[in-house]
Design a protein around this motif. Structure first.
Motif, PDB file in Angstrom:
ATOM      1  N   GLY A   6      26.599 -27.339  47.438  1.00  0.00           N
ATOM      2  CA  GLY A   6      27.539 -27.580  46.352  1.00  0.00           C
ATOM      3  C   GLY A   6      28.826 -28.233  46.826  1.00  0.00           C
ATOM      4  N   ALA A   7      29.933 -27.790  46.238  1.00  0.00           N
ATOM      5  CA  ALA A   7      31.237 -28.393  46.516  1.00  0.00           C
ATOM      6  C   ALA A   7      31.835 -27.941  47.836  1.00  0.00           C
ATOM      7  N   THR A   8      31.192 -27.009  48.519  1.00  0.00           N
ATOM      8  CA  THR A   8      31.724 -26.544  49.806  1.00  0.00           C
ATOM      9  C   THR A   8      30.857 -27.060  50.940  1.00  0.00           C
ATOM     10  N   SER A   9      31.507 -27.400  52.025  1.00  0.00           N
ATOM     11  CA  SER A   9      30.797 -27.840  53.221  1.00  0.00           C
ATOM     12  C   SER A   9      30.662 -26.644  54.149  1.00  0.00           C
ATOM     13  N   PRO A  10      29.464 -26.390  54.684  1.00  0.00           N
ATOM     14  CA  PRO A  10      29.320 -25.254  55.598  1.00  0.00           C
ATOM     15  C   PRO A  10      30.255 -25.417  56.799  1.00  0.00           C
ATOM     16  N   PRO A  11      30.916 -24.344  57.228  1.00  0.00           N
ATOM     17  CA  PRO A  11      31.850 -24.444  58.357  1.00  0.00           C
ATOM     18  C   PRO A  11      31.147 -24.966  59.618  1.00  0.00           C
ATOM     19  N   GLY A  12      31.776 -25.953  60.254  1.00  0.00           N
ATOM     20  CA  GLY A  12      31.241 -26.508  61.495  1.00  0.00           C
ATOM     21  C   GLY A  12      29.997 -27.347  61.319  1.00  0.00           C
ATOM     22  N   SER A  13      29.700 -27.748  60.098  1.00  0.00           N
ATOM     23  CA  SER A  13      28.480 -28.496  59.814  1.00  0.00           C
ATOM     24  C   SER A  13      28.807 -29.956  59.495  1.00  0.00           C
ATOM     25  N   PRO A  14      27.892 -30.871  59.831  1.00  0.00           N
ATOM     26  CA  PRO A  14      28.105 -32.273  59.468  1.00  0.00           C
ATOM     27  C   PRO A  14      27.774 -32.575  57.999  1.00  0.00           C
ATOM     28  N   ILE A  15      27.424 -31.535  57.247  1.00  0.00           N
ATOM     29  CA  ILE A  15      27.070 -31.731  55.836  1.00  0.00           C
ATOM     30  C   ILE A  15      28.352 -31.791  55.009  1.00  0.00           C
ATOM     31  N   PRO A  16      28.624 -32.927  54.348  1.00  0.00           N
ATOM     32  CA  PRO A  16      29.832 -33.002  53.524  1.00  0.00           C
ATOM     33  C   PRO A  16      29.647 -32.245  52.197  1.00  0.00           C
ATOM     34  N   ALA A  17      30.761 -32.005  51.532  1.00  0.00           N
ATOM     35  CA  ALA A  17      30.713 -31.361  50.215  1.00  0.00           C
ATOM     36  C   ALA A  17      29.953 -32.266  49.242  1.00  0.00           C
ATOM     37  N   ASN A  18      29.270 -31.646  48.292  1.00  0.00           N
ATOM     38  CA  ASN A  18      28.513 -32.349  47.241  1.00  0.00           C
ATOM     39  C   ASN A  18      27.441 -33.284  47.796  1.00  0.00           C
ATOM     40  N   ALA A  19      26.845 -32.928  48.906  1.00  0.00           N
ATOM     41  CA  ALA A  19      25.820 -33.774  49.531  1.00  0.00           C
ATOM     42  C   ALA A  19      24.429 -33.414  49.017  1.00  0.00           C
ATOM     43  N   ASP A  20      23.677 -34.445  48.643  1.00  0.00           N
ATOM     44  CA  ASP A  20      22.260 -34.261  48.352  1.00  0.00           C
ATOM     45  C   ASP A  20      21.532 -34.226  49.693  1.00  0.00           C
ATOM     46  N   LEU A  21      20.546 -33.349  49.827  1.00  0.00           N
ATOM     47  CA  LEU A  21      19.851 -33.155  51.108  1.00  0.00           C
ATOM     48  C   LEU A  21      18.363 -33.473  50.956  1.00  0.00           C
ATOM     49  N   THR A  22      17.772 -33.995  52.025  1.00  0.00           N
ATOM     50  CA  THR A  22      16.336 -34.254  52.061  1.00  0.00           C
ATOM     51  C   THR A  22      15.766 -33.544  53.278  1.00  0.00           C
ATOM     52  N   PHE A  23      14.712 -32.775  53.062  1.00  0.00           N
ATOM     53  CA  PHE A  23      14.052 -32.065  54.154  1.00  0.00           C
ATOM     54  C   PHE A  23      12.578 -32.447  54.196  1.00  0.00           C
ATOM     55  N   ASP A  24      12.085 -32.765  55.381  1.00  0.00           N
ATOM     56  CA  ASP A  24      10.648 -32.865  55.619  1.00  0.00           C
ATOM     57  C   ASP A  24      10.256 -31.546  56.256  1.00  0.00           C
ATOM     58  N   VAL A  25       9.359 -30.812  55.607  1.00  0.00           N
ATOM     59  CA  VAL A  25       9.044 -29.445  56.013  1.00  0.00           C
ATOM     60  C   VAL A  25       7.542 -29.284  56.183  1.00  0.00           C
ATOM     61  N   GLU A  26       7.151 -28.611  57.270  1.00  0.00           N
ATOM     62  CA  GLU A  26       5.759 -28.199  57.455  1.00  0.00           C
ATOM     63  C   GLU A  26       5.754 -26.678  57.460  1.00  0.00           C
ATOM     64  N   LEU A  27       4.998 -26.092  56.540  1.00  0.00           N
ATOM     65  CA  LEU A  27       4.879 -24.628  56.480  1.00  0.00           C
ATOM     66  C   LEU A  27       3.769 -24.204  57.430  1.00  0.00           C
ATOM     67  N   LEU A  28       4.161 -23.631  58.575  1.00  0.00           N
ATOM     68  CA  LEU A  28       3.193 -23.243  59.595  1.00  0.00           C
ATOM     69  C   LEU A  28       2.523 -21.910  59.266  1.00  0.00           C
ATOM     70  N   ASP A  29       3.317 -20.957  58.786  1.00  0.00           N
ATOM     71  CA  ASP A  29       2.784 -19.624  58.485  1.00  0.00           C
ATOM     72  C   ASP A  29       3.834 -18.859  57.698  1.00  0.00           C
ATOM     73  N   PHE A  30       3.446 -17.738  57.118  1.00  0.00           N
ATOM     74  CA  PHE A  30       4.403 -16.830  56.499  1.00  0.00           C
ATOM     75  C   PHE A  30       3.820 -15.434  56.482  1.00  0.00           C
ATOM     76  N   LYS A  31       4.707 -14.460  56.543  1.00  0.00           N
ATOM     77  CA  LYS A  31       4.325 -13.047  56.524  1.00  0.00           C
ATOM     78  C   LYS A  31       5.331 -12.299  55.664  1.00  0.00           C
ATOM     79  N   SER A  32       4.902 -11.157  55.134  1.00  0.00           N
ATOM     80  CA  SER A  32       5.825 -10.319  54.373  1.00  0.00           C
ATOM     81  C   SER A  32       6.738  -9.597  55.357  1.00  0.00           C
TER      82      SER A  32
END
Length: 182
Positions: free
Chosen positions: A125-151
């Motif tokens: 949203g309007a806040t940038s995570p502290p110490g992160s290169p992500i600016p405020a109000n940035a749209d993000l794109t992730f390429d993700v591979e789901l390897l596994d999941f457990k409860s």
């Protein structure tokens, strides 16, 4: 100097029809190939919240839920394609990430590869995570591979088994102070 003249043979009847028929078949074949290539492009699903999910490679089985912990490989990019984060085999709780990433994880299946386009309101949203290169109000794109999941319950049970195994092998019990000299 003499000029040799070669008479041009007249076109046989039906040759023009064959030429036009050949051109027609070539155009139809090209159109069919173009249509087939459009059908092979991955489909983009846009959720009610505005998250865009592209299935790059389908997975199998059920999808994670809020109480699960996933194991993923991912690369995160800003809209200018700057990579701001990447990891191989990263454990992530489904409910412990930004809302857009959490929503995307719940639509994935084990072994699948996906692209998430997260609008800023589902990211940081309007806040940038502290110490992160992500600016405020940035749209993000992730390429993700789901390897596994457990409860979370399965993970706790695995941790308890590891602790018991460690204790049987002579390791210090959990929570015990370190031995003097260590």
């Amino acid at each position: 100097m003499s000029v040799t003249r070669v008479p041009i043979q007249p076109i046989k009847k039906g040759s023009m029809l064959k030429l036009w028929l050949g051109i027609f078949i070539a155009v139809v074949a090209a159109a069919a190939l173009a249509w087939a290539s459009l059908r092979t492009l991955p489909a983009v699903e846009t959720t009610a919240s505005g998250l865009q999910i592209t299935t790059l490679e389908a997975g199998e089985g059920p999808s994670p839920v809020d109480g699960d912990v996933t194991l993923v490989s991912y690369e995160g990019r800003l809209s200018d394609n700057t990579v701001f984060d990447a990891a191989e085999q990263q454990a992530m709780p489904v409910s412990g990430v930004v809302p857009g990433f959490s929503e995307g994880l719940k639509k994935m299946q084990k072994g699948g590869k996906y692209r998430l386009k997260i609008p800023s309101e589902l990211g940081y949203g309007a806040t940038s995570p502290p110490g992160s290169p992500i600016p405020a109000n940035a749209d993000l794109t992730f390429d993700v591979e789901l390897l596994d999941f457990k409860s979370e319950a399965e993970i706790r049970a695995m941790q308890e088994q590891m602790q018991q195994l460690q204790q049987q092998q002579g390791g210090p019990p959990q929570g015990a102070p370190p031995r003097p000299g260590n």
